[in-house]
Design an enzyme around this catalytic site. Structure first.
Site, PDB file in Angstrom:
ATOM      1  N   ASP A   1      -7.952  -5.770   0.289  1.00 46.90           N
ATOM      2  CA  ASP A   1      -8.403  -6.575  -0.853  1.00 46.90           C
ATOM      3  C   ASP A   1      -7.951  -8.023  -0.789  1.00 46.90           C
ATOM      4  O   ASP A   1      -8.461  -8.867  -1.515  1.00 46.90           O
ATOM      5  CB  ASP A   1      -7.899  -5.948  -2.159  1.00 46.90           C
ATOM      6  CG  ASP A   1      -8.587  -4.640  -2.400  1.00 46.90           C
ATOM      7  OD1 ASP A   1      -9.776  -4.558  -2.086  1.00 46.90           O
ATOM      8  OD2 ASP A   1      -7.939  -3.696  -2.865  1.00 46.90           O
TER       9      ASP A   1
ATOM     10  N   HIS B   1       0.851  -1.190   0.000  1.00 51.89           N
ATOM     11  CA  HIS B   1       0.000   0.000   0.000  1.00 51.89           C
ATOM     12  C   HIS B   1       0.879   1.229   0.000  1.00 51.89           C
ATOM     13  O   HIS B   1       1.932   1.224   0.635  1.00 51.89           O
ATOM     14  CB  HIS B   1      -0.911   0.005   1.245  1.00 51.89           C
ATOM     15  CG  HIS B   1      -2.090   0.896   1.080  1.00 51.89           C
ATOM     16  ND1 HIS B   1      -2.041   2.235   1.345  1.00 51.89           N
ATOM     17  CD2 HIS B   1      -3.337   0.631   0.629  1.00 51.89           C
ATOM     18  CE1 HIS B   1      -3.220   2.756   1.077  1.00 51.89           C
ATOM     19  NE2 HIS B   1      -4.024   1.813   0.640  1.00 51.89           N
TER      20      HIS B   1
HETATM   21  N1  CMC Z   1       3.996  -7.639  -4.749  1.00 54.49           N
HETATM   22  C1  CMC Z   1       5.351  -7.650  -4.955  1.00 54.49           C
HETATM   23  N2  CMC Z   1       6.135  -6.566  -4.835  1.00 54.49           N
HETATM   24  C2  CMC Z   1       5.534  -5.414  -4.516  1.00 54.49           C
HETATM   25  C3  CMC Z   1       4.147  -5.328  -4.289  1.00 54.49           C
HETATM   26  C4  CMC Z   1       3.381  -6.502  -4.423  1.00 54.49           C
HETATM   27  N3  CMC Z   1       2.043  -6.481  -4.223  1.00 54.49           N
HETATM   28  N4  CMC Z   1       3.811  -4.046  -3.990  1.00 54.49           N
HETATM   29  C5  CMC Z   1       4.959  -3.360  -4.019  1.00 54.49           C
HETATM   30  N5  CMC Z   1       5.993  -4.180  -4.332  1.00 54.49           N
HETATM   31  C6  CMC Z   1       7.437  -3.819  -4.396  1.00 54.49           C
HETATM   32  C7  CMC Z   1       7.731  -3.002  -5.646  1.00 54.49           C
HETATM   33  O1  CMC Z   1       8.099  -3.849  -6.733  1.00 54.49           O
HETATM   34  C8  CMC Z   1       8.880  -2.147  -5.161  1.00 54.49           C
HETATM   35  O2  CMC Z   1      10.022  -2.944  -5.118  1.00 54.49           O
HETATM   36  P1  CMC Z   1      11.491  -2.296  -5.433  1.00 54.49           P
HETATM   37  O3  CMC Z   1      11.702  -1.265  -4.364  1.00 54.49           O
HETATM   38  O4  CMC Z   1      12.433  -3.431  -5.384  1.00 54.49           O
HETATM   39  O5  CMC Z   1      11.373  -1.691  -6.809  1.00 54.49           O
HETATM   40  C9  CMC Z   1       8.505  -1.826  -3.711  1.00 54.49           C
HETATM   41  O6  CMC Z   1       7.686  -2.943  -3.297  1.00 54.49           O
HETATM   42  C10 CMC Z   1       7.725  -0.531  -3.532  1.00 54.49           C
HETATM   43  O7  CMC Z   1       6.564  -0.591  -4.341  1.00 54.49           O
HETATM   44  P2  CMC Z   1       5.928   0.620  -5.138  1.00 54.49           P
HETATM   45  O8  CMC Z   1       5.254   0.072  -6.359  1.00 54.49           O
HETATM   46  O9  CMC Z   1       6.948   1.704  -5.327  1.00 54.49           O
HETATM   47  O10 CMC Z   1       4.849   1.120  -4.099  1.00 54.49           O
HETATM   48  P3  CMC Z   1       3.648   2.089  -4.426  1.00 54.49           P
HETATM   49  O11 CMC Z   1       3.359   2.807  -3.160  1.00 54.49           O
HETATM   50  O12 CMC Z   1       3.904   2.908  -5.628  1.00 54.49           O
HETATM   51  O13 CMC Z   1       2.466   1.072  -4.794  1.00 54.49           O
HETATM   52  C11 CMC Z   1       0.627  -0.396  -4.637  1.00 54.49           C
HETATM   53  C12 CMC Z   1       1.476   0.652  -3.920  1.00 54.49           C
HETATM   54  C13 CMC Z   1      -0.648  -0.660  -3.804  1.00 54.49           C
HETATM   55  C14 CMC Z   1       0.169   0.128  -6.003  1.00 54.49           C
HETATM   56  C15 CMC Z   1       1.459  -1.693  -4.807  1.00 54.49           C
HETATM   57  O14 CMC Z   1       1.855  -2.172  -3.546  1.00 54.49           O
HETATM   58  C16 CMC Z   1       0.690  -2.784  -5.550  1.00 54.49           C
HETATM   59  O15 CMC Z   1       0.641  -2.760  -6.789  1.00 54.49           O
HETATM   60  N6  CMC Z   1       0.055  -3.750  -4.808  1.00 54.49           N
HETATM   61  C17 CMC Z   1      -0.729  -4.772  -5.442  1.00 54.49           C
HETATM   62  C18 CMC Z   1      -2.084  -4.215  -5.833  1.00 54.49           C
HETATM   63  C19 CMC Z   1      -2.987  -4.005  -4.643  1.00 54.49           C
HETATM   64  O16 CMC Z   1      -3.165  -4.876  -3.815  1.00 54.49           O
HETATM   65  N7  CMC Z   1      -3.618  -2.815  -4.607  1.00 54.49           N
HETATM   66  C20 CMC Z   1      -4.622  -2.503  -3.609  1.00 54.49           C
HETATM   67  C21 CMC Z   1      -4.250  -1.371  -2.728  1.00 54.49           C
HETATM   68  S1  CMC Z   1      -5.377  -1.283  -1.310  1.00 54.49           S
HETATM   69  C22 CMC Z   1      -6.916  -0.945  -1.964  1.00 54.49           C
HETATM   70  C23 CMC Z   1      -7.057   0.470  -2.390  1.00 54.49           C
HETATM   71  O17 CMC Z   1      -6.939   1.366  -1.524  1.00 54.49           O
HETATM   72  O18 CMC Z   1      -7.295   0.695  -3.576  1.00 54.49           O
END
Ligand code: CMC
Length: 437
Positions: free
Chosen positions: A371, A313
């Site tokens: 989720d 998140h």
């Molecule tokens: N599985 C594997 N790796 C992950 C995941 C995941 N679900 N989420 C983040 N990472 C890794 C990402 O690859 C990155 O790694 P590195 O630093 O080595 O490049 C690191 O963790 C930081 O991730 P980020 O993408 O920079 O984080 P963000 O804040 O931009 O993204 C997120 C947050 C929710 C989009 C992401 O965690 C994600 O895509 N999660 C899966 C989708 C999900 O469950 N979304 C629902 C969010 S809660 C409901 C809502 O409020 O909508």
């Protein structure tokens, strides 16, 4: 906004004069540096793709402490709301700032339930869609289409219009989501029944047919109501910011909420519940618990695009408090339905255990979000996977509308207009066609 005694000073290494920037304190949470005059004073913009460090507005509705894993609606912890209140009380809280007393509760419930029907013409509008259309495609169209039906509540600058459109949206979303479902399976629409609770009414519109009444099961109704409460608002997330930005142009509330629905659809946001369940079913189909190690290896592989959906998140760097509550509901629902040994639930718990101990997830502070478990609950209730995000949209509508109304009522509100760091071609001349290479 309360000014802080501390000021920020921005200095430049090229000798440009430094500028002093005011700092404001919120009631809780990080302070903000006011950069509104930065461009006028320095000719420079700030650069913050993804709004990693930018507060786009001031809001008094929802507060998240991502490090503690805390979520408050108008100051009340989500854990207390989830066990002591129902969804309509939560809607009252988000919209008007406080929980209703008994008289206010009765009045609000009456106002919402008297708007549950949709204009009869809307079913003809639905007919234009293919039966296999994604429910979020239909919902985006239907919600935007409401502005063509309710002309007496489209003026965002009129508080009375804002009030009726808020009530209409909250009241009609369950009807529209159920209609999208009934359309997809070719069954007749079921009209709302106003002596039922908000959640029971939705479930009846989903699962009753003209030939067979639906008898709501208390555990499932409570689970549905909890799903609604947990998804009702989440401060300035992508879809809420979309609603604010869209509404800032003065467009009507139905159009602004339709923009929120469209944004929510994405798998990184509301679409994650559908994606998480599809992922669990995929892992189950291709070897289940035995093959988890291999799946986790793919998730951690930088060269693969596989993510552990329902994990991570932007704000929570701790267990999402909604996920804890949803996990509890998940066990309660599957227990009540005699599905305690459900392989998908077992798989989810095994994945969660591995991820919570694995260095990759621990070092990145990736915890289960709401989720991860909400899909399992919805599936047990009988909601098809493709409808999960529409149920999220139904619940989030109150948050969107509360945030939109807060913005319109804010004397500091302006049309949203981000700027950019331009990196394209500089001015050049158009050559005649024959001279272009
Ligand atoms: N599985 C594997 N790796 C992950 C995941 C995941 N679900 N989420 C983040 N990472 C890794 C990402 O690859 C990155 O790694 P590195 O630093 O080595 O490049 C690191 O963790 C930081 O991730 P980020 O993408 O920079 O984080 P963000 O804040 O931009 O993204 C997120 C947050 C929710 C989009 C992401 O965690 C994600 O895509 N999660 C899966 C989708 C999900 O469950 N979304 C629902 C969010 S809660 C409901 C809502 O409020 O909508």
């Amino acid at each position: 906004m309360t000014p802080s005694d501390v000021k920020a000073t921005l200095t430049f290494s090229d000798g440009s004069p430094s500028v002093e920037l005011p700092i404001y304190k919120g009631s809780v949470g990080p302070q903000v540096i006011d950069i509104r005059k930065l461009y006028a004073q320095t000719g420079r913009f700030t650069y913050d793709p993804g709004f990693m460090s930018t507060a786009a507005c001031s809001s008094a509705i929802t507060f998240i402490d991502g490090d503690k894993g805390e979520l408050l609606y108008r100051g009340y912890p989500i854990e207390e709301l989830a066990v002591n209140c129902d969804f309509l009380e939560t809607c009252h809280l988000l919209l008007y700032g406080d929980l209703p007393n008994a008289a206010q509760r009765a009045d609000f419930t009456k106002r919402v339930t008297s708007h549950t029907m949709v204009n009869e013409q809307m079913q003809f509008f639905l007919r234009g869609f293919r039966r296999d259309a994604h429910p979020m495609a239909i919902l985006t169209g239907l919600v935007g289409g409401m502005s063509a039906f309710y002309h007496d509540s489209t003026d965002i600058n009129d508080p009375h219009h804002r009030e009726i459109s808020a009530i209409r949206l909250i009241a009609k979303m369950p009807t529209l989501v159920a209609m999208a479902y009934k359309y997809s399976c070719g069954q007749p629409y079921i009209y709302p029944k106003n002596d039922l609770s908000y959640a029971s009414n939705f479930m009846r519109m989903m699962f009753a047919t003209p030939c067979e009444e639906y008898v709501p099961n208390d555990v499932l109704v409570r689970a549905m109501d909890r799903i609604f409460i947990l998804h009702a608002d989440h401060e300035q997330n992508a879809s809420t910011s979309t609603v604010r930005l869209c509404g800032s142009s003065g467009t009507n509330p139905f159009a602004a909420i339709a923009a929120g629905v469209a944004c929510l659809w994405g798998p990184a946001h509301g679409g994650a519940n559908e994606a998480a369940l599809n992922m669990l079913e995929d892992v189950h189909r291709t070897g289940g618990i035995e093959r988890i190690g291999e799946f986790i290896r793919r998730v951690k592989d930088k060269n693969s695009s596989v993510k552990l959906m329902g994990f991570g998140h932007r704000v929570y760097k701790n267990y999402d408090p909604r996920a804890k509550l949803m996990r509890e509901t998940c066990h309660e629902v599957l227990g009540a339905l005699g599905m305690g040994n459900d392989p998908i639930l077992k798989l989810a718990m095994a994945l969660e255990k591995i991820a919570l101990e694995d260095e990759y997830f621990v070092s990145r502070k990736l915890y289960p979000n709401v989720d991860f478990y909400s899909g399992i609950v919805q599936r047990a209730v009988g909601i098809p996977v493709s409808l999960f995000t529409a149920v999220f949209a139904l619940a989030r509508t109150v948050g969107w509308i509360a945030q939109l109304n807060e913005m319109i009522g804010d004397p500091e509100y302006k049309i949203g207009r981000p700027r950019q760091l331009f990196s394209g071609a500089v001015r050049r001349q158009v050559k005649p066609l024959a001279q272009r290479v």
